[in-house]
Enzyme design. Structure first.
Site, mmCIF file in Angstrom:
data_model
loop_
_atom_site.group_PDB
_atom_site.id
_atom_site.type_symbol
_atom_site.label_atom_id
_atom_site.label_comp_id
_atom_site.label_asym_id
_atom_site.label_seq_id
_atom_site.Cartn_x
_atom_site.Cartn_y
_atom_site.Cartn_z
ATOM 1 N N TYR A 34 0.820 -1.205 0.000
ATOM 2 C CA TYR A 34 0.000 0.000 0.000
ATOM 3 C C TYR A 34 0.861 1.266 0.000
ATOM 4 O O TYR A 34 0.442 2.327 0.448
ATOM 5 C CB TYR A 34 -0.972 -0.009 1.188
ATOM 6 C CG TYR A 34 -2.246 -0.737 0.848
ATOM 7 C CD1 TYR A 34 -3.384 -0.051 0.476
ATOM 8 C CD2 TYR A 34 -2.284 -2.118 0.841
ATOM 9 C CE1 TYR A 34 -4.545 -0.716 0.126
ATOM 10 C CE2 TYR A 34 -3.441 -2.806 0.492
ATOM 11 C CZ TYR A 34 -4.575 -2.089 0.125
ATOM 12 O OH TYR A 34 -5.723 -2.763 -0.233
ATOM 13 N N GLY A 55 -10.078 -5.831 -4.540
ATOM 14 C CA GLY A 55 -8.725 -6.288 -4.871
ATOM 15 C C GLY A 55 -8.110 -7.112 -3.759
ATOM 16 O O GLY A 55 -7.377 -8.078 -4.013
ATOM 17 N N ASP A 56 -8.402 -6.745 -2.512
ATOM 18 C CA ASP A 56 -7.905 -7.518 -1.374
ATOM 19 C C ASP A 56 -8.540 -8.901 -1.343
ATOM 20 O O ASP A 56 -7.869 -9.902 -1.075
ATOM 21 C CB ASP A 56 -8.214 -6.773 -0.069
ATOM 22 C CG ASP A 56 -7.564 -5.408 -0.016
ATOM 23 O OD1 ASP A 56 -6.334 -5.332 -0.183
ATOM 24 O OD2 ASP A 56 -8.278 -4.413 0.173
ATOM 25 N N ARG A 57 -9.860 -8.955 -1.611
ATOM 26 C CA ARG A 57 -10.547 -10.242 -1.646
ATOM 27 C C ARG A 57 -9.985 -11.126 -2.750
ATOM 28 O O ARG A 57 -9.798 -12.339 -2.564
ATOM 29 C CB ARG A 57 -12.037 -10.005 -1.873
ATOM 30 C CG ARG A 57 -12.912 -11.255 -1.990
ATOM 31 C CD ARG A 57 -13.101 -11.954 -0.671
ATOM 32 N NE ARG A 57 -12.098 -12.963 -0.411
ATOM 33 C CZ ARG A 57 -12.054 -13.674 0.697
ATOM 34 N NH1 ARG A 57 -12.933 -13.466 1.650
ATOM 35 N NH2 ARG A 57 -11.127 -14.596 0.859
#
Length: 463
Positions: A137, A252-254
């Site tokens: 990040y 996007g994290d999933r």
């Protein structure tokens, strides 16, 4: 077998309410705040998703020694946390939502900071990974030279899913797959060449050569994704199901989390990518980050993971591998399980008693239709799977689309394959296949007075 998430964390704060009027001071909406939720964001969100789904996960990160850092530790309860000290304020992102629509976001402590140090404990945790997710990040952890050297060595040994950030470093060479969204990918191409990026296929080709990863998966929101692997002559499209979603935050994290799970289970990348795209779509359709369980309740305070929303989701291939590595016995059975009745429950309970886990190979809707006729199934495959998983004796469900379970069995390779006692005295159709890897075929008692057909007929008479 542990999933290790490496990356930057931040505290996400959601202020939600209704906007019914404009401010008298300026033409801006006034949001009457009715709810405040805090959660771990960035790499912390990836780790929380995995923990809530029941996966053993370690988060390797750095935290600030401040109130936001303390809150992050509380919201990461249930995740094995190996954290160094950042030496800087913890970043906080506050989103204001009116209904389901974002209105504004405030960032605190999110300015660029120096590359943080990594401790020996952080490096040891990464070395123990069965799969690694780098959730960058842009806060500098992914740029640490010692960490990058370790990830470079591990790239040839374990799958590494690298979710990049425009402000972060390039992925280390050799990772299994890099997952930029189309905006991030386009910016990366333009930053490297100064020219227009072109189509998603072209962007993927340029980045695959530059990053020297084994694959690039460029996500395109509701249009799905584009996957390009080293050696492919062209990119392949990965379609996404159409869903109604207001806020794409967390998709996007999933996707990165799901990719890691499917790769750890032994699936090849094209299949893992297709499943991960669908998982991300399902996540948004279920409400996205706003529907995630609150981690600030009693479970988090007690140091236990909050229960996942919805059904228990144990990945069958990963479960089988884990049980075998512990020296346990993997038991599998199969069927349509269209209307679950007492006979099913008794047979499944008996099957579970034969080993250390029970995996049900479940005929898909199309498979049932071909076997039973156009009026079946009565209950769809997702509901059938959920009902099976609600039973204490069932540990995982594996849906297959073929007419027989043989392809699913060949991937699962159970130690024991179980069928009902109506096969007693006859050689099971799957026996040759199961015996090929040293497995056994057994029968459990059959209850002829109880059947789905009989139950369906009885229901038809009273409908």
């Amino acid at each position: 077998m542990r999933i290790v998430v490496v990356g930057d964390v931040m505290l996400d704060v959601d202020l939600s309410g209704e906007a019914t009027r404009l401010s008298p001071d300026a033409p801006v909406p006034v949001v009457d705040i009715s709810g405040v939720r805090r959660r771990a964001g960035g790499a912390g969100l990836v780790a929380r998703m995995l923990a809530q789904d029941g996966w053993p996960v370690t988060l390797v990160t750095v935290l600030g020694n401040d109130d936001a850092g303390s809150q992050l530790r509380a919201h990461l309860a249930g995740v094995q946390l190996v954290a160094g000290t950042s030496g800087y304020p913890s970043p906080v992102k506050t989103r204001v939502r009116a209904g389901s629509h974002p209105v504004v976001r405030f960032d605190q402590g999110c300015e660029k900071s120096p590359v943080p140090d990594v401790s020996p404990a952080m490096l040891r945790a990464v070395e123990q990974a069965g799969v690694v997710i780098v959730a960058d990040y842009g806060r500098g952890l992914a740029a640490n030279p010692r960490l990058r050297a370790l990830l470079g060595r591990l790239a040839g040994e374990v799958p590494i899913v690298w979710d990049p950030h425009p402000s972060g470093p390039e992925p280390v060479p050799g990772v299994a797959v890099v997952t930029p969204n189309i905006s991030e990918a386009t910016k990366a191409v333009q930053a490297g060449s100064g020219s227009a990026a072109g189509s998603a296929d072209t962007v993927a080709e340029i980045l695959l050569q530059r990053w020297r990863s084994r694959a690039v998966l460029v996500t395109r929101g509701e249009e799905g994704a584009v996957l390009l692997r080293q050696g492919d002559t062209s990119a392949r499209a990965v379609p996404a199901p159409r869903v109604e979603a207001g806020d794409p935050c967390g998709a996007g994290d999933r996707l990165a989390a799901s990719l890691a799970v499917h790769l750890l289970a032994g699936r090849d990348l094209p299949e893992a990518a297709e499943l991960a795209v669908h998982d991300a779509a399902d996540f948004l359709a279920a409400g996205g980050v706003s529907a995630l369980p609150d981690t600030a309740g009693a479970d988090a305070a007690a140091g236990h993971p909050a229960p996942a929303a919805g059904r228990r989701t144990t990945e069958p291939l990963l479960l089988a591998r884990s049980v075998r590595e512990r020296g346990g016995t993997v038991v599998a059975t199969g069927g349509c399980f269209d209307l679950i009745h007492a006979g099913h429950v008794r047979s499944l309970t008996a099957a579970r008693g034969l080993g250390d886990c029970l995996i049900v190979c479940l005929n898909s809707d199309d498979s049932v239709r071909r076997l039973k006729g156009p009026q079946r199934p009565i209950i769809g495959q997702h509901d059938r799977a959920e009902l099976l998983l609600a039973m204490e004796c069932v540990d995982a469900v594996m849906v297959f689309d073929e007419d027989t379970p043989e392809a699913a069995l060949d991937r699962l390779r159970p130690d024991i394959w179980v069928k009902g006692g109506d096969y007693k005295g006859a050689r099971l159709p799957e026996a040759d296949l199961v015996e090929r890897w040293g497995g056994r075929c057994l029968t459990v008692p059959f209850h002829p007075a109880r059947s789905t057909t009989g139950l369906a007929d009885a229901l038809a008479k009273v409908s």
